[in-house]
Design a protein around this motif. Structure first.
Motif, PDB file in Angstrom:
ATOM      1  N   UNK A   1       0.824  -1.200   0.000  1.00 35.61           N
ATOM      2  CA  UNK A   1       0.000   0.000   0.000  1.00 35.61           C
ATOM      3  C   UNK A   1       0.856   1.246   0.000  1.00 35.61           C
ATOM      4  N   UNK A   2       0.191   2.354   0.156  1.00 32.67           N
ATOM      5  CA  UNK A   2       0.866   3.642   0.281  1.00 32.67           C
ATOM      6  C   UNK A   2       1.449   3.698   1.682  1.00 32.67           C
ATOM      7  N   UNK A   3       2.654   4.206   1.799  1.00 32.58           N
ATOM      8  CA  UNK A   3       3.256   4.336   3.124  1.00 32.58           C
ATOM      9  C   UNK A   3       2.375   5.190   4.011  1.00 32.58           C
ATOM     10  N   UNK A   4       2.080   4.679   5.190  1.00 34.21           N
ATOM     11  CA  UNK A   4       1.215   5.441   6.078  1.00 34.21           C
ATOM     12  C   UNK A   4       2.035   6.348   6.978  1.00 34.21           C
ATOM     13  N   UNK A   5       1.362   7.313   7.537  1.00 33.56           N
ATOM     14  CA  UNK A   5       2.010   8.229   8.447  1.00 33.56           C
ATOM     15  C   UNK A   5       2.241   7.521   9.776  1.00 33.56           C
TER      16      UNK A   5
ATOM     17  N   UNK B   1      -6.240  11.317   3.191  1.00 29.07           N
ATOM     18  CA  UNK B   1      -6.420  10.484   4.384  1.00 29.07           C
ATOM     19  C   UNK B   1      -5.195  10.578   5.278  1.00 29.07           C
ATOM     20  N   UNK B   2      -4.033  10.533   4.673  1.00 31.38           N
ATOM     21  CA  UNK B   2      -2.789  10.590   5.433  1.00 31.38           C
ATOM     22  C   UNK B   2      -2.565  11.988   6.007  1.00 31.38           C
ATOM     23  N   UNK B   3      -2.980  13.016   5.273  1.00 32.06           N
ATOM     24  CA  UNK B   3      -2.911  14.383   5.800  1.00 32.06           C
ATOM     25  C   UNK B   3      -3.798  14.506   7.035  1.00 32.06           C
ATOM     26  N   UNK B   4      -4.961  13.876   6.982  1.00 28.10           N
ATOM     27  CA  UNK B   4      -5.865  13.872   8.130  1.00 28.10           C
ATOM     28  C   UNK B   4      -5.178  13.285   9.353  1.00 28.10           C
ATOM     29  N   UNK B   5      -4.413  12.200   9.169  1.00 27.90           N
ATOM     30  CA  UNK B   5      -3.729  11.582  10.306  1.00 27.90           C
ATOM     31  C   UNK B   5      -2.703  12.528  10.917  1.00 27.90           C
ATOM     32  N   UNK B   6      -1.976  13.261  10.085  1.00 23.49           N
ATOM     33  CA  UNK B   6      -1.003  14.241  10.587  1.00 23.49           C
ATOM     34  C   UNK B   6      -1.737  15.328  11.378  1.00 23.49           C
ATOM     35  N   UNK B   7      -2.832  15.838  10.817  1.00 22.20           N
ATOM     36  CA  UNK B   7      -3.585  16.895  11.481  1.00 22.20           C
ATOM     37  C   UNK B   7      -4.257  16.382  12.751  1.00 22.20           C
ATOM     38  N   UNK B   8      -4.671  15.138  12.748  1.00 20.41           N
ATOM     39  CA  UNK B   8      -5.270  14.542  13.946  1.00 20.41           C
ATOM     40  C   UNK B   8      -4.234  14.436  15.066  1.00 20.41           C
ATOM     41  N   UNK B   9      -3.011  14.046  14.725  1.00 19.99           N
ATOM     42  CA  UNK B   9      -1.952  14.008  15.741  1.00 19.99           C
ATOM     43  C   UNK B   9      -1.730  15.404  16.330  1.00 19.99           C
ATOM     44  N   UNK B  10      -1.736  16.436  15.468  1.00 20.97           N
ATOM     45  CA  UNK B  10      -1.570  17.813  15.952  1.00 20.97           C
ATOM     46  C   UNK B  10      -2.745  18.202  16.836  1.00 20.97           C
ATOM     47  N   UNK B  11      -3.960  17.833  16.434  1.00 20.98           N
ATOM     48  CA  UNK B  11      -5.172  18.134  17.193  1.00 20.98           C
ATOM     49  C   UNK B  11      -5.039  17.586  18.613  1.00 20.98           C
ATOM     50  N   UNK B  12      -4.517  16.386  18.741  1.00 25.63           N
ATOM     51  CA  UNK B  12      -4.410  15.750  20.054  1.00 25.63           C
ATOM     52  C   UNK B  12      -3.232  16.271  20.863  1.00 25.63           C
ATOM     53  N   UNK B  13      -2.250  16.899  20.208  1.00 28.94           N
ATOM     54  CA  UNK B  13      -1.037  17.341  20.895  1.00 28.94           C
ATOM     55  C   UNK B  13      -1.031  18.824  21.245  1.00 28.94           C
ATOM     56  N   UNK B  14      -1.842  19.625  20.580  1.00 21.68           N
ATOM     57  CA  UNK B  14      -1.796  21.074  20.785  1.00 21.68           C
ATOM     58  C   UNK B  14      -2.595  21.472  22.025  1.00 21.68           C
ATOM     59  N   UNK B  15      -2.363  22.682  22.522  1.00 23.73           N
ATOM     60  CA  UNK B  15      -3.096  23.155  23.698  1.00 23.73           C
ATOM     61  C   UNK B  15      -4.609  23.181  23.455  1.00 23.73           C
ATOM     62  N   UNK B  16      -5.362  23.079  24.541  1.00 23.53           N
ATOM     63  CA  UNK B  16      -6.825  23.048  24.440  1.00 23.53           C
ATOM     64  C   UNK B  16      -7.395  24.225  23.666  1.00 23.53           C
ATOM     65  N   UNK B  17      -6.797  25.404  23.773  1.00 26.81           N
ATOM     66  CA  UNK B  17      -7.337  26.578  23.082  1.00 26.81           C
ATOM     67  C   UNK B  17      -7.234  26.449  21.566  1.00 26.81           C
TER      68      UNK B  17
ATOM     69  N   UNK C   1       5.471  22.264  11.311  1.00 31.00           N
ATOM     70  CA  UNK C   1       5.839  21.005  10.649  1.00 31.00           C
ATOM     71  C   UNK C   1       4.589  20.207  10.277  1.00 31.00           C
ATOM     72  N   UNK C   2       3.593  20.225  11.150  1.00 31.07           N
ATOM     73  CA  UNK C   2       2.338  19.523  10.858  1.00 31.07           C
ATOM     74  C   UNK C   2       1.646  20.130   9.646  1.00 31.07           C
ATOM     75  N   UNK C   3       1.605  21.455   9.592  1.00 31.51           N
ATOM     76  CA  UNK C   3       0.977  22.138   8.455  1.00 31.51           C
ATOM     77  C   UNK C   3       1.722  21.845   7.156  1.00 31.51           C
ATOM     78  N   UNK C   4       3.041  21.871   7.208  1.00 32.76           N
ATOM     79  CA  UNK C   4       3.840  21.604   6.013  1.00 32.76           C
ATOM     80  C   UNK C   4       3.616  20.175   5.528  1.00 32.76           C
ATOM     81  N   UNK C   5       3.655  19.211   6.448  1.00 32.79           N
ATOM     82  CA  UNK C   5       3.475  17.806   6.060  1.00 32.79           C
ATOM     83  C   UNK C   5       2.063  17.559   5.544  1.00 32.79           C
ATOM     84  N   UNK C   6       1.057  18.109   6.211  1.00 31.24           N
ATOM     85  CA  UNK C   6      -0.327  17.929   5.752  1.00 31.24           C
ATOM     86  C   UNK C   6      -0.515  18.549   4.371  1.00 31.24           C
ATOM     87  N   UNK C   7       0.032  19.731   4.156  1.00 30.90           N
ATOM     88  CA  UNK C   7      -0.084  20.388   2.846  1.00 30.90           C
ATOM     89  C   UNK C   7       0.586  19.556   1.764  1.00 30.90           C
TER      90      UNK C   7
END
Length: 171
Positions: free
Chosen positions: A39-43, A68-84, A53-59
């Motif tokens: 398959x395609x290499x997954x994130x 789909x893979x961009x979503x995974x990068x952005x999801x990791x950022x979503x879970x790692x960034x501050x609540x605000x 870095x997340x924005x650059x990789x997702x873009x």
């Protein structure tokens, strides 16, 4: 097995309470392929990236036709960034999933997720976090929804996730 015991079992197996991503090979749109297929290499999951870095990789992934893979990068950022910032990253991840649905031929899912993502970005427009022109991303979302309305599957151009991507799109 109770919920707490299941979470404990996942933690012992993976080192975190989050369930691991499915290891089945996937195509460029994240659809599972038969085991043994290349398959395609997954994130990799849980990569610690800066917001930029997340924005650059997702873009990059969106531009390469891997929403789909961009979503995974952005999801990791979503879970790692501050609540605000959670809704900002959630909105960006939802847009990537919407692009995935549109490319797979699911017009309803594509439209719903892109609209939901754009709504989550709206409160951040004035503050321009990380230099993002979120007004341009929301405008892109409106155009994407109109394009999906003309028929799917459709490959959408990536939204302007980087300040220079916005500038490039306007020149």
């Amino acid at each position: 097995m109770g919920d707490d015991r299941m979470a404990d079992a996942r933690t012992r197996q993976s080192g975190s309470a989050r369930p691991r991503r499915n290891t089945r090979p996937r195509d460029a749109l994240g659809r599972p392929l038969p085991y043994g297929t290349v398959g395609v290499g997954e994130q990799p999951e849980g990569i610690s990236r800066t917001a930029q870095e997340s924005l650059i990789e997702a873009h990059r992934l969106l531009g390469d036709g891997h929403p789909f893979h961009a979503h995974e990068v952005l999801e990791d950022a979503w879970k790692a960034q501050p609540d605000v910032e959670r809704e900002l990253w959630r909105g960006l991840a939802q847009i990537a999933v919407g692009i995935t649905h549109a490319a797979r031929g699911n017009a309803v899912g594509g439209v719903r997720l892109i609209e939901r993502g754009a709504a989550n970005l709206a409160p951040y427009v004035a503050t321009r976090p990380y230099g993002l022109d979120l007004a341009a991303v929301i405008e892109w979302s409106d155009h994407a929804v109109a394009q999906i309305g003309r028929g799917t599957p459709v490959r959408l151009e990536p939204p302007p996730l980087l300040p220079n991507a916005v500038d490039d799109a306007r020149t």
